[in-house]
Write a protein that holds these residues in place. Structure first.
Motif, PDB file in Angstrom:
ATOM      1  N   ALA A   1     -44.120 -21.380   6.666  1.00  0.00           N
ATOM      2  CA  ALA A   1     -44.449 -20.465   5.848  1.00  0.00           C
ATOM      3  C   ALA A   1     -44.956 -20.584   4.383  1.00  0.00           C
ATOM      4  O   ALA A   1     -46.450 -20.392   4.418  1.00  0.00           O
ATOM      5  CB  ALA A   1     -43.003 -19.612   5.121  1.00  0.00           C
ATOM      6  N   ALA A   2     -44.578 -22.146   4.172  1.00  0.00           N
ATOM      7  CA  ALA A   2     -45.417 -22.259   2.935  1.00  0.00           C
ATOM      8  C   ALA A   2     -46.786 -22.646   3.568  1.00  0.00           C
ATOM      9  O   ALA A   2     -47.613 -22.842   2.291  1.00  0.00           O
ATOM     10  CB  ALA A   2     -44.601 -23.766   1.776  1.00  0.00           C
ATOM     11  N   ASP A   3     -47.262 -23.605   4.564  1.00  0.00           N
ATOM     12  CA  ASP A   3     -48.166 -24.118   5.111  1.00  0.00           C
ATOM     13  C   ASP A   3     -49.494 -23.075   4.529  1.00  0.00           C
ATOM     14  O   ASP A   3     -50.282 -23.236   4.746  1.00  0.00           O
ATOM     15  CB  ASP A   3     -47.796 -25.092   5.953  1.00  0.00           C
ATOM     16  CG  ASP A   3     -47.419 -26.836   5.417  1.00  0.00           C
ATOM     17  OD1 ASP A   3     -47.288 -27.085   4.475  1.00  0.00           O
ATOM     18  OD2 ASP A   3     -46.973 -26.467   7.058  1.00  0.00           O
ATOM     19  N   ALA A   4     -48.768 -21.855   5.115  1.00  0.00           N
ATOM     20  CA  ALA A   4     -49.858 -20.790   5.538  1.00  0.00           C
ATOM     21  C   ALA A   4     -49.763 -20.001   4.280  1.00  0.00           C
ATOM     22  O   ALA A   4     -51.201 -19.135   4.040  1.00  0.00           O
ATOM     23  CB  ALA A   4     -49.163 -19.730   6.582  1.00  0.00           C
TER      24      ALA A   4
ATOM     25  N   VAL B   1     -46.385  -7.739   0.769  1.00  0.00           N
ATOM     26  CA  VAL B   1     -45.602  -7.653   2.236  1.00  0.00           C
ATOM     27  C   VAL B   1     -44.103  -8.044   2.758  1.00  0.00           C
ATOM     28  O   VAL B   1     -44.631 -10.024   1.898  1.00  0.00           O
ATOM     29  CB  VAL B   1     -46.441  -7.016   2.987  1.00  0.00           C
ATOM     30  CG1 VAL B   1     -47.938  -5.869   2.768  1.00  0.00           C
ATOM     31  CG2 VAL B   1     -47.066  -8.582   3.216  1.00  0.00           C
ATOM     32  N   ASP B   2     -43.451  -8.120   3.372  1.00  0.00           N
ATOM     33  CA  ASP B   2     -42.137  -8.638   4.443  1.00  0.00           C
ATOM     34  C   ASP B   2     -42.188  -8.307   5.615  1.00  0.00           C
ATOM     35  O   ASP B   2     -42.984  -7.365   5.965  1.00  0.00           O
ATOM     36  CB  ASP B   2     -41.163  -8.799   3.451  1.00  0.00           C
ATOM     37  CG  ASP B   2     -40.534  -8.698   4.173  1.00  0.00           C
ATOM     38  OD1 ASP B   2     -40.000  -8.355   5.505  1.00  0.00           O
ATOM     39  OD2 ASP B   2     -38.829  -8.891   3.456  1.00  0.00           O
ATOM     40  N   VAL B   3     -42.598  -9.466   6.516  1.00  0.00           N
ATOM     41  CA  VAL B   3     -41.945  -9.555   7.574  1.00  0.00           C
ATOM     42  C   VAL B   3     -41.139  -9.958   8.297  1.00  0.00           C
ATOM     43  O   VAL B   3     -40.880 -11.391   7.912  1.00  0.00           O
ATOM     44  CB  VAL B   3     -43.659  -9.980   8.538  1.00  0.00           C
ATOM     45  CG1 VAL B   3     -44.176 -11.749   7.738  1.00  0.00           C
ATOM     46  CG2 VAL B   3     -43.530 -10.056   9.724  1.00  0.00           C
ATOM     47  N   SER B   4     -40.817  -9.630   9.282  1.00  0.00           N
ATOM     48  CA  SER B   4     -39.654 -10.547  10.566  1.00  0.00           C
ATOM     49  C   SER B   4     -39.590 -10.808  11.837  1.00  0.00           C
ATOM     50  O   SER B   4     -40.300 -11.447  11.831  1.00  0.00           O
ATOM     51  CB  SER B   4     -37.946 -10.241   9.924  1.00  0.00           C
ATOM     52  OG  SER B   4     -37.013 -10.809  10.653  1.00  0.00           O
ATOM     53  N   SER B   5     -39.766  -9.603  12.593  1.00  0.00           N
ATOM     54  CA  SER B   5     -39.710  -9.514  13.451  1.00  0.00           C
ATOM     55  C   SER B   5     -41.482  -9.730  13.891  1.00  0.00           C
ATOM     56  O   SER B   5     -41.725 -10.480  15.093  1.00  0.00           O
ATOM     57  CB  SER B   5     -39.330  -8.255  14.891  1.00  0.00           C
ATOM     58  OG  SER B   5     -39.343  -7.085  13.993  1.00  0.00           O
ATOM     59  N   GLY B   6     -41.901  -9.267  13.511  1.00  0.00           N
ATOM     60  CA  GLY B   6     -43.415  -9.597  13.700  1.00  0.00           C
ATOM     61  C   GLY B   6     -44.119 -10.486  13.252  1.00  0.00           C
ATOM     62  O   GLY B   6     -45.426 -10.804  14.072  1.00  0.00           O
ATOM     63  N   VAL B   7     -43.471 -11.839  13.359  1.00  0.00           N
ATOM     64  CA  VAL B   7     -44.281 -13.247  13.259  1.00  0.00           C
ATOM     65  C   VAL B   7     -42.755 -13.931  13.996  1.00  0.00           C
ATOM     66  O   VAL B   7     -43.012 -15.433  14.182  1.00  0.00           O
ATOM     67  CB  VAL B   7     -44.627 -13.976  11.932  1.00  0.00           C
ATOM     68  CG1 VAL B   7     -45.629 -12.930  11.401  1.00  0.00           C
ATOM     69  CG2 VAL B   7     -43.261 -13.410  11.286  1.00  0.00           C
ATOM     70  N   GLU B   8     -42.598 -13.427  15.355  1.00  0.00           N
ATOM     71  CA  GLU B   8     -41.671 -14.091  15.736  1.00  0.00           C
ATOM     72  C   GLU B   8     -42.096 -14.345  17.337  1.00  0.00           C
ATOM     73  O   GLU B   8     -42.866 -13.188  18.400  1.00  0.00           O
ATOM     74  CB  GLU B   8     -39.791 -13.325  15.766  1.00  0.00           C
ATOM     75  CG  GLU B   8     -39.264 -13.954  14.915  1.00  0.00           C
ATOM     76  CD  GLU B   8     -38.482 -12.751  14.736  1.00  0.00           C
ATOM     77  OE1 GLU B   8     -37.482 -13.124  13.776  1.00  0.00           O
ATOM     78  OE2 GLU B   8     -37.870 -12.123  15.788  1.00  0.00           O
ATOM     79  N   ARG B   9     -41.494 -15.209  18.221  1.00  0.00           N
ATOM     80  CA  ARG B   9     -41.690 -15.512  19.369  1.00  0.00           C
ATOM     81  C   ARG B   9     -40.786 -15.156  20.324  1.00  0.00           C
ATOM     82  O   ARG B   9     -40.976 -14.341  21.644  1.00  0.00           O
ATOM     83  CB  ARG B   9     -41.971 -16.972  20.209  1.00  0.00           C
ATOM     84  CG  ARG B   9     -41.436 -17.623  19.390  1.00  0.00           C
ATOM     85  CD  ARG B   9     -42.071 -18.721  20.248  1.00  0.00           C
ATOM     86  NE  ARG B   9     -41.108 -20.344  20.406  1.00  0.00           N
ATOM     87  CZ  ARG B   9     -41.977 -20.823  19.406  1.00  0.00           C
ATOM     88  NH1 ARG B   9     -42.017 -21.101  18.477  1.00  0.00           N
ATOM     89  NH2 ARG B   9     -40.464 -21.872  18.965  1.00  0.00           N
TER      90      ARG B   9
ATOM     91  N   GLY C   1     -47.955 -19.944  14.023  1.00  0.00           N
ATOM     92  CA  GLY C   1     -49.310 -19.477  14.478  1.00  0.00           C
ATOM     93  C   GLY C   1     -49.402 -17.329  14.071  1.00  0.00           C
ATOM     94  O   GLY C   1     -50.393 -17.358  13.358  1.00  0.00           O
ATOM     95  N   ARG C   2     -48.372 -17.468  14.000  1.00  0.00           N
ATOM     96  CA  ARG C   2     -48.500 -16.016  13.631  1.00  0.00           C
ATOM     97  C   ARG C   2     -47.885 -15.402  12.616  1.00  0.00           C
ATOM     98  O   ARG C   2     -48.381 -14.453  11.622  1.00  0.00           O
ATOM     99  CB  ARG C   2     -46.911 -14.932  15.096  1.00  0.00           C
ATOM    100  CG  ARG C   2     -47.420 -14.431  16.295  1.00  0.00           C
ATOM    101  CD  ARG C   2     -46.640 -13.542  17.249  1.00  0.00           C
ATOM    102  NE  ARG C   2     -46.792 -12.747  16.507  1.00  0.00           N
ATOM    103  CZ  ARG C   2     -47.713 -11.268  16.894  1.00  0.00           C
ATOM    104  NH1 ARG C   2     -48.536 -11.809  17.495  1.00  0.00           N
ATOM    105  NH2 ARG C   2     -47.282 -10.383  15.885  1.00  0.00           N
ATOM    106  N   ILE C   3     -47.322 -16.732  11.961  1.00  0.00           N
ATOM    107  CA  ILE C   3     -46.892 -16.988  10.912  1.00  0.00           C
ATOM    108  C   ILE C   3     -48.209 -17.195   9.403  1.00  0.00           C
ATOM    109  O   ILE C   3     -48.841 -15.808   8.973  1.00  0.00           O
ATOM    110  CB  ILE C   3     -46.344 -17.282   9.903  1.00  0.00           C
ATOM    111  CG1 ILE C   3     -45.227 -17.494  10.377  1.00  0.00           C
ATOM    112  CG2 ILE C   3     -46.831 -18.089   8.369  1.00  0.00           C
ATOM    113  CD1 ILE C   3     -43.635 -18.602  10.799  1.00  0.00           C
ATOM    114  N   ALA C   4     -49.071 -17.765  10.256  1.00  0.00           N
ATOM    115  CA  ALA C   4     -50.356 -18.243   9.718  1.00  0.00           C
ATOM    116  C   ALA C   4     -51.738 -16.766   9.818  1.00  0.00           C
ATOM    117  O   ALA C   4     -52.215 -17.027   8.760  1.00  0.00           O
ATOM    118  CB  ALA C   4     -51.248 -19.272  10.021  1.00  0.00           C
ATOM    119  N   ALA C   5     -51.496 -16.293  11.434  1.00  0.00           N
ATOM    120  CA  ALA C   5     -51.971 -15.115  11.415  1.00  0.00           C
ATOM    121  C   ALA C   5     -52.104 -14.199  10.511  1.00  0.00           C
ATOM    122  O   ALA C   5     -52.884 -13.088   9.797  1.00  0.00           O
ATOM    123  CB  ALA C   5     -51.918 -14.769  12.343  1.00  0.00           C
TER     124      ALA C   5
END
Length: 222
Positions: A25-28, A191-199, A207-211
């Motif tokens: 998360a921090a890197d993204a 904006v806040d995301v949780s399940s939307g960046v999970e596999r 990858g989804r976090i960065a996207a």
């Protein structure tokens, strides 16, 4: 760390369960990382594990604790164990309870409010004086076990042109594919995301976090 800089929307990645999630998360470029303290959630973490994850987040990334109708005793143990910058109250806490927690613990507080239709909007303003920030989420179904993180969205047009006295954050069903549209429709700066960046439930995908962060910044309001 409460608002985006001129370069984009501030992103919160919530529901971290592993130290590597905090690093990803921090890197993204996320501005917040969230830890869940609610037993029924697949993203729930014990306090010692949460401390380990929080310590992986570098300076400048705000560590947020999500609790649901937590007792004073639990909150005391939480802030004593885990290095935190913000408390997120995601239950049925009244404005008085929100203000009391903020005053008692000396930490900024963000109150989550669930939205299903226009009739729910007045509740947001009720918390404006009690909380330091507001999180506007999709209201869960009546039979839902979780107050958030259900992957549900609401009609974002309900928020178009609306502003409150406190900073606010948009949540609910956001993904790398739809966050841009959500930002355009609401004017959200956070904006806040949780399940939307999970596999898988509780397992973040770097990858989804960065996207997601890229998509949110690409559609920042002017």
């Amino acid at each position: 760390m409460t608002q985006a800089d001129a370069g984009g929307v501030a992103v919160k990645i919530c529901g971290l369960t592993r130290p590597e999630d905090a690093r990803a998360a921090a890197d993204a470029g996320a501005r917040y990382v969230g830890l869940v303290f609610f037993d029924p959630s697949p993203r729930n973490v014990p306090l010692d594990r949460a401390r380990e994850i929080a310590l992986e987040a570098p300076f400048g990334v705000a560590k947020v604790a999500l609790t649901v109708n937590a007792t004073d005793a639990f909150l005391d143990g939480l802030v004593e164990t885990v290095p935190l910058d913000l408390l997120q109250l995601h239950g049925r806490e009244s404005p008085e309870r929100v203000a009391g927690i903020r005053d008692r613990l000396g930490l900024p507080v963000m109150k989550a409010v669930g939205i299903a239709d226009a009739a729910d909007l007045p509740e947001i303003a009720e918390y404006a004086d009690a909380a330091d920030q507001l999180l506007i989420d999709a209201k869960p179904p009546r039979d839902a076990d979780l107050p958030g993180g259900n992957g549900l969205s609401f009609d974002w047009r309900l928020l178009a042109g609306r502003r409150w006295t406190q900073p606010w954050m948009l949540a609910g069903g956001l993904t790398p594919d739809n966050v841009g549209n959500a930002i355009r429709l609401t004017g959200a700066r956070q904006v806040d995301v949780s399940s939307g960046v999970e596999r898988a439930p509780g397992v973040k995908d770097a990858g989804r976090i960065a996207a997601f962060v890229r998509a949110a910044r690409a559609d920042a309001p002017g």
